[in-house]
Design a protein around this motif. Structure first.
Motif, PDB file in Angstrom:
ATOM      1  N   VAL B 197      47.579  19.735 -20.979  1.00  0.00           N
ATOM      2  CA  VAL B 197      47.589  19.572 -19.520  1.00  0.00           C
ATOM      3  C   VAL B 197      46.703  20.640 -18.875  1.00  0.00           C
ATOM      4  CG1 VAL B 197      48.996  19.802 -17.453  1.00  0.00           C
ATOM      5  CG2 VAL B 197      49.824  18.436 -19.360  1.00  0.00           C
ATOM      6  N   GLU B 203      39.172  21.931 -17.103  1.00  0.00           N
ATOM      7  CA  GLU B 203      37.885  21.286 -17.317  1.00  0.00           C
ATOM      8  C   GLU B 203      37.552  20.321 -16.189  1.00  0.00           C
ATOM      9  OE1 GLU B 203      35.688  22.280 -19.325  1.00  0.00           O
ATOM     10  OE2 GLU B 203      37.053  23.748 -20.195  1.00  0.00           O
ATOM     11  N   PHE B 204      38.578  19.694 -15.627  1.00  0.00           N
ATOM     12  CA  PHE B 204      38.330  18.773 -14.521  1.00  0.00           C
ATOM     13  C   PHE B 204      37.743  19.525 -13.329  1.00  0.00           C
ATOM     14  CE2 PHE B 204      39.656  16.736 -10.569  1.00  0.00           C
ATOM     15  CZ  PHE B 204      39.097  15.482 -10.730  1.00  0.00           C
ATOM     16  N   ARG B 206      36.326  22.356 -13.205  1.00  0.00           N
ATOM     17  CA  ARG B 206      35.043  23.010 -13.451  1.00  0.00           C
ATOM     18  C   ARG B 206      33.917  22.002 -13.610  1.00  0.00           C
ATOM     19  NH1 ARG B 206      33.921  27.450 -16.292  1.00  0.00           N
ATOM     20  NH2 ARG B 206      33.166  26.140 -17.960  1.00  0.00           N
ATOM     21  N   GLY B 207      34.280  20.800 -14.089  1.00  0.00           N
ATOM     22  CA  GLY B 207      33.243  19.861 -14.490  1.00  0.00           C
ATOM     23  C   GLY B 207      32.741  18.971 -13.359  1.00  0.00           C
ATOM     24  N   VAL B 208      33.501  18.921 -12.261  1.00  0.00           N
ATOM     25  CA  VAL B 208      33.176  17.995 -11.196  1.00  0.00           C
ATOM     26  C   VAL B 208      32.457  18.757 -10.084  1.00  0.00           C
ATOM     27  CG1 VAL B 208      34.316  16.785  -9.323  1.00  0.00           C
ATOM     28  CG2 VAL B 208      34.967  16.325 -11.660  1.00  0.00           C
ATOM     29  N   PRO B 209      31.425  18.165  -9.468  1.00  0.00           N
ATOM     30  CA  PRO B 209      30.747  18.865  -8.368  1.00  0.00           C
ATOM     31  C   PRO B 209      31.755  19.186  -7.267  1.00  0.00           C
ATOM     32  CG  PRO B 209      29.582  16.847  -8.933  1.00  0.00           C
ATOM     33  CD  PRO B 209      30.841  16.840  -9.713  1.00  0.00           C
ATOM     34  N   LEU B 211      31.425  19.297  -4.252  1.00  0.00           N
ATOM     35  CA  LEU B 211      31.299  18.371  -3.138  1.00  0.00           C
ATOM     36  C   LEU B 211      32.171  17.134  -3.348  1.00  0.00           C
ATOM     37  CD1 LEU B 211      29.576  19.127  -0.841  1.00  0.00           C
ATOM     38  CD2 LEU B 211      27.784  17.634  -1.673  1.00  0.00           C
ATOM     39  N   ALA B 212      32.196  16.676  -4.602  1.00  0.00           N
ATOM     40  CA  ALA B 212      33.043  15.532  -4.918  1.00  0.00           C
ATOM     41  C   ALA B 212      34.511  15.897  -4.683  1.00  0.00           C
ATOM     42  CB  ALA B 212      32.827  15.096  -6.362  1.00  0.00           C
ATOM     43  N   LEU B 213      34.860  17.141  -5.002  1.00  0.00           N
ATOM     44  CA  LEU B 213      36.235  17.582  -4.770  1.00  0.00           C
ATOM     45  C   LEU B 213      36.547  17.593  -3.275  1.00  0.00           C
ATOM     46  CD1 LEU B 213      36.569  20.547  -7.288  1.00  0.00           C
ATOM     47  CD2 LEU B 213      37.500  18.262  -7.491  1.00  0.00           C
ATOM     48  N   PHE B 215      35.213  15.708  -1.010  1.00  0.00           N
ATOM     49  CA  PHE B 215      35.390  14.326  -0.570  1.00  0.00           C
ATOM     50  C   PHE B 215      36.734  13.797  -1.030  1.00  0.00           C
ATOM     51  CE2 PHE B 215      31.993  12.250   1.677  1.00  0.00           C
ATOM     52  CZ  PHE B 215      31.024  13.238   1.692  1.00  0.00           C
ATOM     53  N   MET B 216      37.108  14.203  -2.253  1.00  0.00           N
ATOM     54  CA  MET B 216      38.415  13.798  -2.742  1.00  0.00           C
ATOM     55  C   MET B 216      39.474  14.284  -1.772  1.00  0.00           C
ATOM     56  SD  MET B 216      39.386  14.284  -6.689  1.00  0.00           S
ATOM     57  CE  MET B 216      40.990  14.993  -6.685  1.00  0.00           C
ATOM     58  N   TYR B 248      37.732  27.814 -12.346  1.00  0.00           N
ATOM     59  CA  TYR B 248      36.765  28.820 -12.786  1.00  0.00           C
ATOM     60  C   TYR B 248      37.440  30.123 -13.196  1.00  0.00           C
ATOM     61  CZ  TYR B 248      32.694  26.077 -11.633  1.00  0.00           C
ATOM     62  OH  TYR B 248      31.722  25.121 -11.646  1.00  0.00           O
ATOM     63  N   LYS B 304      29.783  31.631  -1.376  1.00  0.00           N
ATOM     64  CA  LYS B 304      28.568  30.913  -1.018  1.00  0.00           C
ATOM     65  C   LYS B 304      28.863  29.422  -0.839  1.00  0.00           C
ATOM     66  CE  LYS B 304      26.299  32.501  -4.517  1.00  0.00           C
ATOM     67  NZ  LYS B 304      25.241  32.612  -5.529  1.00  0.00           N
ATOM     68  N   PHE B 308      29.243  24.635   1.826  1.00  0.00           N
ATOM     69  CA  PHE B 308      29.220  23.199   1.524  1.00  0.00           C
ATOM     70  C   PHE B 308      30.157  22.425   2.454  1.00  0.00           C
ATOM     71  CE2 PHE B 308      27.975  23.511  -3.259  1.00  0.00           C
ATOM     72  CZ  PHE B 308      26.927  24.340  -2.919  1.00  0.00           C
TER      73      PHE B 308
END
Lengths: 398, 370, 257
Positions: B197, B203-204, B206-209, B211-213, B215-216, B248, B304, B308
């Motif tokens: 888990v 990994e989820f 860290r692996g997703v942009p 920006l996508a988060l 929007f999520m 991270y 930084k 976004f």
């Protein structure tokens, strides 16, 4: 030592049920499983009822319906009558395009600046430091805006284009340069190019073998360049130059023909290159510094030339540190390319999570599809870089 | 016995010391170096005077409207009036004038909370400093919101500017500290389900942009709550930032755990400490210490990345700048000035933090245990 | 205490450690083979053997830093079973000193010493500090109480480590090669402390190659090889009349230079 006995059972008797660490582990995991199950059950049922209430469709049927919007730039044919599936493909290709250009340029800039740090020239060293410290400490989005709104927007209009020899034009609409068009007989030149590459590989093997056997060194690098340029050039002359250049033609308001790079792509690529380049330069610096000074001294003491010390001793060891860092920088670059959406470069994020989501409202499918794409791209990068890493890793005890 | 007498030191040859010696070794050591040095120098001479003139001497510093910059006889350099006219928005967003002291107070409180470990005497550190640190985001948010404290209510729609960048980044990393530590512990756990888990979570995020988060958080998260429940937009952003940061940081902590020798665990075990005593008293303080440079680096990244948030319509400093640039009274194109100002603000903060981080790293390197 | 009740009755009144047919594997590698060992209260045992012989692994089983797969182990009347409370109870009774000291680098010397008493034995802070100072005086470094481990020499660190264990008032002390990470000039100061401890009647199991120490304080010397106890005897007999050729060879190797 002997292998005849293998452990048969777990040890001895157990104390109270809950004090047994194994039972505790089971209980904790059961609680976690139950909690997660409850969590997902709740959000899924909430999501379903919410979507029903708002009249949002679910499923991937929308991929086959007409999207009805235009896209600024696409690598494949696309028009507003195409489906959302096609939109997805256009966005994906644009994302891949900007990622590849960005990675390529950032690597070059990064390595140059990283190596510049070790220059004996004080000015070059300062240049490298100033570059790295300036650009990695300023938010990437700000840099994208800076290039797009402050620099590229300040370029002249079409009729006042900055031109380089009437063949490359730079103006507020973007960068335009000639396209190479094949004519009959061009296959011959391509074949010559392929032959040159094969010849170089063979030559390298031969030179290596000769050095192993006789100890003589062969100027492989210079010869390779000679073959690479000479053979296709010869083919070009023999076949009577089967190419022509299509120059962009400037009229008053527009430029037609040739290859055009839209300012959105330019700004994004510039920003990604400069920003990631600073991090790569830092990685290169760390890599070279990680090689102990004793290594250089030992190499000098056995009489290697300075240039050989770099290529045979320092670089291979530095790569062990650099490659994993490069891996994560490349992945960040791909993830950061989503900032395209801030200036309207039609990457996957802009056309899919932006426009398509707005039109269809199918947030869950679209966001997850997009996330999956970035995951796959990054896993691919990771996979490739791990192959590279395996080839540079030192065999260590353990 | 013969007495040892040291030889007197002699001055070094003239051409190896002093400015001439320095230039000889650092700028003109080889012909190629000399050419490179001269061309860089020439380039600087060509570019710097104009740049400096634009930035300072021909720039317009005083005034309150853009007419000052376009007026007859005004300097043709930068229009810093743009920055000074919008300064309040750059820092506080649209937070109402009479309530600005609350933002200032919260900023000062944040500074104190961060400095607390160095100011408080040692035995108050764990009992006062740590709870204060962990509670700050909640108290601070409630204070800026105002309702609980009986102050005037200020909706999160009005929060903005650079103070918002600071608050969001700080509030996220503070909550991410315990959360990511738990994830990192879970990743090291012997329990296979717990471990998987945690790996998936880390990994989820860290692996997703990021920006996508975002929007999520802004388009998907509302779907997950029961009908009628609405969650404040800024709160959703905060949650996303916490999770993103935790992914991270968990990875940073993993590196920290690997730096702790096995002997520390064994010594704690042999004293009879329980798992949580061992983890919190022995392992955690050491992991924090060795991870500090990387934690700071991760924080700089998060800081930084708060820019976004512009894309989902949060009025952080960059968004405020964009708004100012499109304001009908300021349409003469002051993009360069605005971006240079914002860039400078971020640069100072981020460069400062990376200096601190590399100082800590150096200290760790030298004072490291056996 | 319930823990004590769960323990099996002692087979002999004075046996504070009873190891019966202890077997341990790392994967399929058989590290400890049928170890049988009884230790009387107050007995001092020195264990030696070539590296990889399982001697460290054996004493690390006694406070459950290592799991074992078969056999039984009773420490101070408490049987080692798969039970968190039992394991913690045993660890409270057994002190351990490591080759690399393993002091906690982020705590001062005094905090290193009081950590166990305060958090495990729940003693008030003043009492724990008083005890700690008493033991620091015994290992002759009371003036270093407020320094950090990194500021001390290896020998001093190891003496602190011994004091840290003693603060828990253990019944048994385990020493895992306590002097092998030390510079030669510091070995004596650590051995002196250990000899003093032995004279006070502490039960000690000590993995070491300091044969002088063995001759001086040990009641019994054990030679291990290949995961087995090959030979055990009084120091006198052990060194002067080794029974097996294996021990003879080992002694000749370590005493040669």
């Amino acid at each position: 030592m002997s292998k005849e006995h293998m452990p048969e059972v777990r040890p001895v008797k157990s104390g109270s049920f809950f004090n047994n660490p194994r039972n505790r582990a089971l209980i904790y995991q059961a609680i976690l499983l139950f909690g997660l199950g409850f969590f997902f059950y709740t959000i899924v049922s909430n999501a379903l009822s919410n979507m029903e209430a708002r009249g949002i469709k679910s499923g991937f049927g929308f991929l086959f319906t007409t999207s009805g919007f235009d896209i600024l730039m696409s690598l494949v044919d696309y028009s507003a009558t195409d489906t959302y599936g096609r939109t997805f493909l256009v966005g994906l290709l644009n994302t891949i395009l900007v990622s590849i250009i960005g990675i390529f340029l950032a690597t070059i800039v990064g390595f140059l600046m990283g190596v510049a740090y070790f220059s004996p020239n004080w000015l070059i060293k300062r240049l490298s430091i100033v570059y790295v410290e300036t650009f990695r400490n300023i938010p990437l989005l700000l840099q994208v805006f800076f290039w797009y709104f402050a620099v590229l927007a300040a370029l002249p209009d079409v009729r006042d284009s900055i031109s380089f020899g009437e063949s490359v034009f730079l103006n507020v609409r973007g960068l335009f340069f000639p396209e190479i068009i094949d004519e009959a007989g061009s296959g011959f030149v391509y074949a010559a190019l392929a032959a040159a590459i094969v010849a170089i590989i063979v030559l390298r093997k031969w030179a290596h073998k000769r050095q192993d056997e006789t100890g003589d060194q062969f100027p492989v690098f210079l010869t390779s360049i000679g073959i690479l340029i000479g053979l296709p050039l010869l083919a070009l002359i023999v076949s009577g130059n089967p190419f022509h250049l299509e120059y962009p033609e400037a009229s008053r308001f527009n430029i037609r023909g040739g290859i055009s790079v839209i300012p959105e792509l330019m700004a994004l690529t510039l920003a990604l290159t400069v920003y990631t380049g600073a991090f790569i330069a830092e990685a290169v610096r760390a890599g070279v510094q990680s090689v102990p000074h004793g290594q250089t001294e030992a190499a000098r003491s056995i009489g290697l030339k300075e240039s050989r010390i770099m290529s045979l001793i320092v670089v291979p060891q530095a790569m062990r540190v650099i490659v994993p860092l490069l891996n994560s920088e490349y992945q960040s670059l791909v993830k950061n390319s989503t900032l395209a959406t801030a200036i309207g470069y039609p990457d996957l994020f802009t056309v899919f999570v932006g426009t398509s989501l707005n039109q269809t409202g199918q947030a869950i499918e679209i966001v997850f599809m997009t996330m999956a794409v970035y995951f796959v791209i990054n896993m691919t990068i990771s996979f490739l870089m791990n192959r590279v890493n395996d080839s540079v890793a030192l065999a260590e005890r353990k | 016995m013969r007495e040892f007498q040291a030889l007197p030191a002699q001055p070094a040859p003239v051409d190896t010391v002093g400015p001439i010696g320095w230039m000889k070794t650092n700028l003109f050591s080889t012909p190629i170096n000399a050419v490179v040095s001269i061309s860089i120098f020439a380039f600087l001479v060509y570019v710097l005077p104009d740049t400096i003139d634009w930035l300072f001497f021909s720039a317009n510093w005083v005034g309150s409207t853009q007419d000052v910059c376009s007026a007859e006889g005004a300097g043709d350099g930068a229009c810093w009036v743009f920055v000074s006219a919008w300064m309040q928005q750059f820092i506080y967003g649209s937070y109402p004038d009479p309530e600005l002291w609350r933002v200032n107070a919260a900023l000062v409180a944040l500074g104190l909370v961060i400095a607390a470990p160095y100011l408080l005497p040692k035995h108050f550190r764990n009992t006062v400093g740590v709870p204060l640190f962990l509670l700050f985001p909640f108290i601070g948010a409630a204070f800026l919101d105002g309702r609980i404290f009986g102050l005037e209510y200020v909706s999160t729609d009005f929060w903005g500017g650079f103070s918002l960048n600071i608050f969001l980044a700080a509030a996220s990393i503070i909550i991410a500290f315990p959360l990511s530590f738990l994830w990192a512990l879970g990743r090291r756990s012997d329990m296979p389900f717990v471990r998987s888990v945690c790996v998936i979570l880390i990994e989820f995020f860290r692996g997703v942009p990021v920006l996508a988060l975002f929007f999520m958080g802004s388009v998907m998260l509302p779907l997950f709550f029961p009908e009628g429940v609405t969650i404040d937009k800024l709160l959703r952003v905060w949650i996303v930032l916490i999770l993103f940061m935790s992914g991270y940081m968990a990875e940073v902590f993993r590196g920290g755990f690997q730096a702790i020798p096995q002997g520390q665990y064994e010594a704690a075990d042999s004293l009879g400490l329980s798992y949580w005593q061992k983890t919190l008293l022995i392992i955690f303080p050491q992991v924090i210490k060795v991870s500090m440079p990387n934690i700071l680096a991760t924080f700089v990244m998060l800081f930084k990345n708060t820019t976004f948030l512009l894309i989902i319509g949060i009025f952080e400093i960059l968004n405020t700048t964009q708004t100012a640039l499109t304001n009908s009274n300021w349409l003469e194109g002051h993009a360069a000035e605005g971006y240079i100002f914002v860039g400078l603000v971020f640069w100072c903060c981020c460069f400062g933090m990376s200096m601190i981080s590399s100082n800590i790293e150096k200290k760790l390197d030298t004072s490291h245990r056996s | 205490m319930s823990v004590e009740q769960q323990g099996q009755p002692l087979s002999a009144e004075d046996d504070v450690i009873i190891i019966k047919e202890l077997n341990k594997w790392y994967g399929s590698f058989h590290v400890l083979k049928d170890i049988n060992l009884n230790v009387k209260r107050g007995e001092k045992i020195v264990i030696c053997g070539p590296s990889g012989s399982g001697k460290s692994t054996m004493i690390r089983c006694i406070n459950r830093l290592e799991e074992f797969q078969r056999g039984s182990l009773i420490v101070n009347g408490v049987e080692m079973i798969e039970d968190v409370k039992n394991i913690e109870a045993i660890r409270r009774e057994v002190g351990m000193v490591f080759q690399h000291f393993n002091l906690f680098p982020h705590l001062t010397i005094l905090e290193n010493l009081t950590l166990g008493p305060i958090w495990v034995q729940k003693k008030p802070k003043e009492e724990a500090e008083a005890t700690a100072m008493k033991y620091l005086e015994r290992v002759k470094i009371p003036d270093q109480a407020n320094k950090f481990p990194g500021q001390l020499s290896g020998g001093q660190q190891q003496r602190v480590a011994i004091a840290r264990s003693l603060c828990m008032s253990p019944q048994i002390m385990l020493f895992d090669e306590p002097t092998s990470a030390l510079d030669p000039e510091m070995i004596k100061e650590v051995l002196d402390v250990m000899v003093e401890l032995a004279d006070e009647g502490m039960t000690m199991l000590c993995v070491t190659h300091e044969m002088g120490f063995a001759k001086k304080v040990a009641d019994r010397v054990i030679f291990m090889d290949g995961g087995e106890i090959v030979e055990q005897n009084t120091p006198h007999e052990f060194f002067d009349n080794p029974e097996t050729d294996r021990l003879q060879l080992f002694l000749s190797q370590i005493l040669e230079h």
